[in-house]
Design an enzyme around this catalytic site. Structure first.
Site, PDB file in Angstrom:
ATOM      1  N   ARG A   1       1.014  -1.681   0.131  1.00  0.00           N
ATOM      2  CA  ARG A   1       0.167   0.151  -0.048  1.00  0.00           C
ATOM      3  C   ARG A   1       1.005   1.570  -0.070  1.00  0.00           C
ATOM      4  O   ARG A   1       0.702   1.880  -0.363  1.00  0.00           O
ATOM      5  CB  ARG A   1      -0.921   0.053   1.044  1.00  0.00           C
ATOM      6  CG  ARG A   1      -2.002   1.363   1.442  1.00  0.00           C
ATOM      7  CD  ARG A   1      -2.663   1.723   2.357  1.00  0.00           C
ATOM      8  NE  ARG A   1      -3.186   0.785   3.544  1.00  0.00           N
ATOM      9  CZ  ARG A   1      -4.060  -0.187   2.648  1.00  0.00           C
ATOM     10  NH1 ARG A   1      -4.394  -0.490   2.038  1.00  0.00           N
ATOM     11  NH2 ARG A   1      -4.449  -1.043   4.001  1.00  0.00           N
ATOM     12  N   TYR A   2       1.669   0.725   0.891  1.00  0.00           N
ATOM     13  CA  TYR A   2       3.127   2.619   0.819  1.00  0.00           C
ATOM     14  C   TYR A   2       3.874   1.876   0.191  1.00  0.00           C
ATOM     15  O   TYR A   2       4.291   0.958  -0.480  1.00  0.00           O
ATOM     16  CB  TYR A   2       3.447   2.562   1.870  1.00  0.00           C
ATOM     17  CG  TYR A   2       2.066   2.700   3.339  1.00  0.00           C
ATOM     18  CD1 TYR A   2       1.307   3.889   4.251  1.00  0.00           C
ATOM     19  CD2 TYR A   2       1.822   1.195   3.517  1.00  0.00           C
ATOM     20  CE1 TYR A   2       0.742   4.058   4.556  1.00  0.00           C
ATOM     21  CE2 TYR A   2       0.944   2.021   5.057  1.00  0.00           C
ATOM     22  CZ  TYR A   2       0.312   3.349   5.144  1.00  0.00           C
ATOM     23  OH  TYR A   2      -0.519   3.744   5.853  1.00  0.00           O
TER      24      TYR A   2
ATOM     25  N   CYS B   1      -2.822 -18.134  14.786  1.00  0.00           N
ATOM     26  CA  CYS B   1      -2.967 -17.136  15.987  1.00  0.00           C
ATOM     27  C   CYS B   1      -3.085 -18.200  17.195  1.00  0.00           C
ATOM     28  O   CYS B   1      -3.873 -19.605  16.823  1.00  0.00           O
ATOM     29  CB  CYS B   1      -3.887 -15.633  15.933  1.00  0.00           C
ATOM     30  SG  CYS B   1      -3.522 -14.825  14.943  1.00  0.00           S
TER      31      CYS B   1
ATOM     32  N   CYS C   1      -8.557 -12.520  18.250  1.00  0.00           N
ATOM     33  CA  CYS C   1      -9.247 -11.563  18.454  1.00  0.00           C
ATOM     34  C   CYS C   1     -10.156 -11.737  17.916  1.00  0.00           C
ATOM     35  O   CYS C   1     -10.758 -11.590  16.936  1.00  0.00           O
ATOM     36  CB  CYS C   1      -8.494 -10.552  18.334  1.00  0.00           C
ATOM     37  SG  CYS C   1      -6.264 -10.163  19.315  1.00  0.00           S
TER      38      CYS C   1
ATOM     39  N   CYS D   1     -10.922  -8.975  14.941  1.00  0.00           N
ATOM     40  CA  CYS D   1      -9.384  -9.234  13.963  1.00  0.00           C
ATOM     41  C   CYS D   1      -9.596  -8.403  13.123  1.00  0.00           C
ATOM     42  O   CYS D   1     -10.613  -8.260  12.477  1.00  0.00           O
ATOM     43  CB  CYS D   1      -9.232 -10.874  14.271  1.00  0.00           C
ATOM     44  SG  CYS D   1      -7.818 -10.750  13.328  1.00  0.00           S
TER      45      CYS D   1
ATOM     46  N   ARG E   1      -8.368  -8.684  10.127  1.00  0.00           N
ATOM     47  CA  ARG E   1      -8.690  -9.913   9.227  1.00  0.00           C
ATOM     48  C   ARG E   1      -9.294 -11.073   8.948  1.00  0.00           C
ATOM     49  O   ARG E   1      -9.227 -11.975   8.982  1.00  0.00           O
ATOM     50  CB  ARG E   1      -7.065 -10.008   8.679  1.00  0.00           C
ATOM     51  CG  ARG E   1      -6.452  -9.244   7.854  1.00  0.00           C
ATOM     52  CD  ARG E   1      -4.957  -9.364   7.685  1.00  0.00           C
ATOM     53  NE  ARG E   1      -4.742  -8.101   8.018  1.00  0.00           N
ATOM     54  CZ  ARG E   1      -3.433  -7.585   9.069  1.00  0.00           C
ATOM     55  NH1 ARG E   1      -2.381  -8.127   9.468  1.00  0.00           N
ATOM     56  NH2 ARG E   1      -3.216  -6.377   8.834  1.00  0.00           N
TER      57      ARG E   1
ATOM     58  N   ASP F   1     -11.553  -0.835  13.513  1.00  0.00           N
ATOM     59  CA  ASP F   1     -11.404  -0.714  12.185  1.00  0.00           C
ATOM     60  C   ASP F   1     -12.807  -1.404  12.222  1.00  0.00           C
ATOM     61  O   ASP F   1     -13.256  -2.109  12.888  1.00  0.00           O
ATOM     62  CB  ASP F   1     -10.779  -1.981  11.253  1.00  0.00           C
ATOM     63  CG  ASP F   1      -9.148  -1.763  11.136  1.00  0.00           C
ATOM     64  OD1 ASP F   1      -9.063  -0.208  10.800  1.00  0.00           O
ATOM     65  OD2 ASP F   1      -8.326  -2.443  11.199  1.00  0.00           O
TER      66      ASP F   1
ATOM     67  N   ASP G   1      -7.081   3.140  11.020  1.00  0.00           N
ATOM     68  CA  ASP G   1      -6.328   2.745   9.679  1.00  0.00           C
ATOM     69  C   ASP G   1      -7.650   3.397   8.073  1.00  0.00           C
ATOM     70  O   ASP G   1      -8.895   2.685   8.477  1.00  0.00           O
ATOM     71  CB  ASP G   1      -6.710   1.260   9.053  1.00  0.00           C
ATOM     72  CG  ASP G   1      -5.483   1.000   8.206  1.00  0.00           C
ATOM     73  OD1 ASP G   1      -5.043   0.707   7.381  1.00  0.00           O
ATOM     74  OD2 ASP G   1      -4.746  -0.318   8.747  1.00  0.00           O
TER      75      ASP G   1
ATOM     76  N   LYS H   1      -3.081   4.734   8.005  1.00  0.00           N
ATOM     77  CA  LYS H   1      -3.120   4.907   8.765  1.00  0.00           C
ATOM     78  C   LYS H   1      -2.769   6.225   8.593  1.00  0.00           C
ATOM     79  O   LYS H   1      -1.804   7.206   8.503  1.00  0.00           O
ATOM     80  CB  LYS H   1      -1.818   4.900   9.795  1.00  0.00           C
ATOM     81  CG  LYS H   1      -1.698   3.168   9.954  1.00  0.00           C
ATOM     82  CD  LYS H   1      -0.780   1.916  10.488  1.00  0.00           C
ATOM     83  CE  LYS H   1      -0.837   0.455  10.488  1.00  0.00           C
ATOM     84  NZ  LYS H   1      -0.074   0.048   8.912  1.00  0.00           N
TER      85      LYS H   1
HETATM   86  C1  LIG Z   1       0.328  -0.267   9.033  1.00  0.00           C
HETATM   87  C2  LIG Z   1       0.854  -1.069   7.238  1.00  0.00           C
HETATM   88  C3  LIG Z   1       1.795  -1.230   7.457  1.00  0.00           C
HETATM   89  C4  LIG Z   1       3.467  -0.539   8.222  1.00  0.00           C
HETATM   90  O1  LIG Z   1       2.940   0.963   8.576  1.00  0.00           O
HETATM   91  P1  LIG Z   1       4.165   2.155   9.363  1.00  0.00           P
HETATM   92  O2  LIG Z   1       2.968   3.495   9.977  1.00  0.00           O
HETATM   93  O3  LIG Z   1       5.172   1.605   8.643  1.00  0.00           O
HETATM   94  O4  LIG Z   1       4.065   1.412  10.572  1.00  0.00           O
HETATM   95  C5  LIG Z   1       2.502  -1.710   5.913  1.00  0.00           C
HETATM   96  N1  LIG Z   1       1.238  -2.041   5.302  1.00  0.00           N
HETATM   97  C6  LIG Z   1       0.352  -1.843   5.426  1.00  0.00           C
HETATM   98  C7  LIG Z   1      -0.858  -2.294   4.368  1.00  0.00           C
HETATM   99  C8  LIG Z   1       0.324  -1.454   7.140  1.00  0.00           C
HETATM  100  O5  LIG Z   1      -0.913  -2.037   7.130  1.00  0.00           O
END
Ligand SMILES: *Cc1c(COP(=O)(O)O)cnc(C)c1O
Length: 400
Positions: free
Chosen positions: A124-125, A137, A141, A144, A146, A305, A342, A349
Site C-alpha cells: 500500500r505504501y 494465531c 481476537c 480481528c 483480518r 477497524d 486505518d 494509517k
Molecule cells: C500498518 C501497515 C504498514 C506499516 O505501517 P507503519 O506506519 O510504517 O508502521 C505497512 N503496510 C500496510 C499494508 C499496513 O497496514
C-alpha cells in the site's frame, strides 16, 4: 484478601498460573506445545470453565463459521470469572453481537485485498509491504481486522504464494521495509522462521524487517532462548506486539519481552481502542506505564477497524482523542502512542491528534498546552539590513 497482593492487581506483574487448571498443569505450564494443545476452543470446554451468558453461548455457536474461538490456558487465566464485563473476556469470548454487521462495516475494512500484487503480500505504501505468513494465531481476537481470512473457518482463505511473493520482493527495489504478520508469524517453528528471514536478508534493498505478533501476550512460553538466538541473527529486526489491557502484562509476558529485548530487538506495542476493554485514560495510562517497564515503547493506538460484527466493541473517534489528551504532557512522552485510523477502503494509517494549534495568524501561531494554557509562537524575524552592515564592519575591525 491476600495481603501479598497489591491493591490494584492490574498494575502488578503477577503470574496467574495454574489458575483454573489442576495443580498438575504446572508440570507443563511453561511448555508452549502443551499450551497450544490445551487451548479452550469448544463450547463444552468454555462452559465448563465459565458461567456463560446467553449472549456468549450464542456467540460461540455462531463463531464456528466466522472466526474460530481459541484461548490459551495462559490467557484464559487472566479472565476474572466473577466479572461478566471482564476486559480480557470481551477480547476473546465471542458474543451474539458479532453476528450482526452494521451498515458501515465490511469484511475487508482497510481494502487490503485490492492492494495485493501477489496473494499474501499487501503493498500500500511506497517503500514497505505487509507480508501475511499464516492465518493462524495462538488465540483469536474477536475484533480481528483480518477475521475474513484468519483462523481458517471463514468464507475466505489466505493462500500466500511464497515463491511469487519472494520474487516480487526481489524485483521491487523500492521496498526497504517488510512487515511480517498474518496470523501470527511467531507460531512458525524456529527453523521455518529462520529460513524466511534468511531469504529476506539476502535481498540487498531490504533494510529493515519487523514482525507483528501477539505471541508474547497469548503464549509467552513460545519466546524461548533458542528463538531469540535465531531472531538475533537477522538484525535490524523490530517486533510490534499487541496488548490492550494492563492485566495482559503478566510475569511470564514481562520475562518473554525481556528475552526479546536482551536479543537487541526494539519492541513496540499496538493497541486497539475497545469499548469496555481500554476506553478510559486510567486503563490506558496503567497499560503504557507497564509497557515501558517491560521495555516496550507504545507505538500505535488504533481506532477499531470497521470490521463486520464489531459495533459493540467500537468507540467514537472523540473518545480516542480524549485518551491522547489525557496522556500527552501528563506522562512520559515515550509512553504516548500515536492514535491512528486505518482509512476505510484503503487509505492507510491516518494520524489523529488533539488540536494544540489553535490559530495561525500572519506572523505567529497560537498554541494550547496540556493544561489548557495559551501560548504565542512568532515566525522568525528577518535581520534588518542596517544590522547586517554593522556586523560586517565589526567583523572587519576584528581582523585588522
Ligand atoms: C500498518 C501497515 C504498514 C506499516 O505501517 P507503519 O506506519 O510504517 O508502521 C505497512 N503496510 C500496510 C499494508 C499496513 O497496514
Amino acid at each position: 484478601m491476600d495481603p501479598t497482593l497489591p491493591s490494584d492487581p492490574d498494575s502488578a506483574f503477577i503470574s496467574h498460573a495454574p489458575g483454573h487448571w489442576p495443580r498438575e498443569a504446572m508440570n507443563h505450564w511453561s511448555d508452549y506445545k502443551w499450551q497450544l494443545r490445551n487451548r479452550v476452543d469448544t463450547l463444552t470446554d468454555l462452559a465448563a470453565r465459565l458461567r456463560l451468558t446467553d449472549e456468549e453461548r450464542a456467540g460461540v455457536l455462531l463463531a464456528g463459521h466466522k472466526l474460530a474461538m481459541s484461548i490459551t490456558p495462559h490467557f484464559f487465566n487472566l479472565i476474572d470469572r466473577e466479572d461478566p464485563a471482564c476486559p480480557i473476556r470481551r477480547q476473546v469470548v465471542p458474543r451474539i453481537e458479532e453476528g450482526w454487521s452494521a451498515p458501515e462495516e465490511r469484511a475487508d475494512p482497510c481494502g487490503e485485498d485490492s492492494h495485493m500484487p501477489v496473494p499474501g503480500l499487501v503493498h500500500r505504501y511506497p517503500d514497505r509491504v505487509l507480508f501475511l505468513l499464516t492465518d493462524h494465531c495462538a488465540s483469536y481476537c474477536r475484533y480481528c481486522t483480518r477475521s475474513r481470512m484468519v483462523s481458517g473457518v471463514g468464507e475466505q482463505h489466505l493462500e500466500t504464494q511464497w515463491e511469487a511473493a519472494f520474487r516480487y520482493l526481489e524485483t521491487t527495489p523500492q521496498v526497504r521495509d517488510v512487515l511480517l504478520s498474518g496470523g501470527d508469524p511467531l507460531l512458525f517453528s524456529d527453523v521455518r522462521l529462520d529460513r524466511i528471514l534468511t531469504r529476506l536478508r539476502a535481498i540487498p534493498h531490504i533494510q529493515f524487517i519487523r514482525i507483528g505478533s501477539r505471541i508474547p501476550i497469548f503464549l509467552p512460553q513460545r519466546i524461548t532462548p533458542e528463538m531469540c538466538a535465531m531472531l538475533k541473527k537477522h538484525h535490524p529486526l523490530f517486533i510490534s506486539i499487541h496488548t490492550n489491557h494492563p492485566r495482559e502484562l503478566t510475569l511470564e509476558a514481562r520475562d518473554a519481552l525481556g528475552r526479546l529485548a536482551d536479543a537487541g530487538i526494539p519492541l513496540g506495542n499496538q493497541s486497539v481502542l475497545l469499548r469496555g476493554v481500554n476506553d478510559s485514560v486510567d486503563v490506558q495510562k496503567a497499560l503504557v506505564h507497564k509497557l515501558l517497564m517491560c521495555r516496550v515503547r507504545p507505538y500505535y493506538l488504533y481506532q477499531c477497524d470497521l470490521i463486520n460484527g464489531s459495533s459493540h466493541l467500537r468507540t467514537t473517534v472523540a473518545e480516542g482523542v480524549a485518551i491522547i489528551e489525557g496522556l500527552r504532557g501528563h506522562t512520559s512522552g515515550y509512553a504516548v502512542p500515536q492514535f491512528v485510523i486505518d482509512g476505510p477502503g484503503g487509505g492507510g494509517k491516518i494520524p489523529i491528534n488533539p488540536n494544540y494549534l489553535i490559530d495561525t495568524a500572519p506572523g505567529s501561531v497560537t498554541l494550547r498546552n496540556f493544561e489548557g494554557k495559551f501560548f504565542e509562537y512568532p515566525d522568525p524575524s528577518p535581520m534588518p539590513p542596517a544590522e547586517l552592515a554593522r556586523l560586517h564592519d565589526k567583523a572587519l575591525g576584528m581582523c585588522s
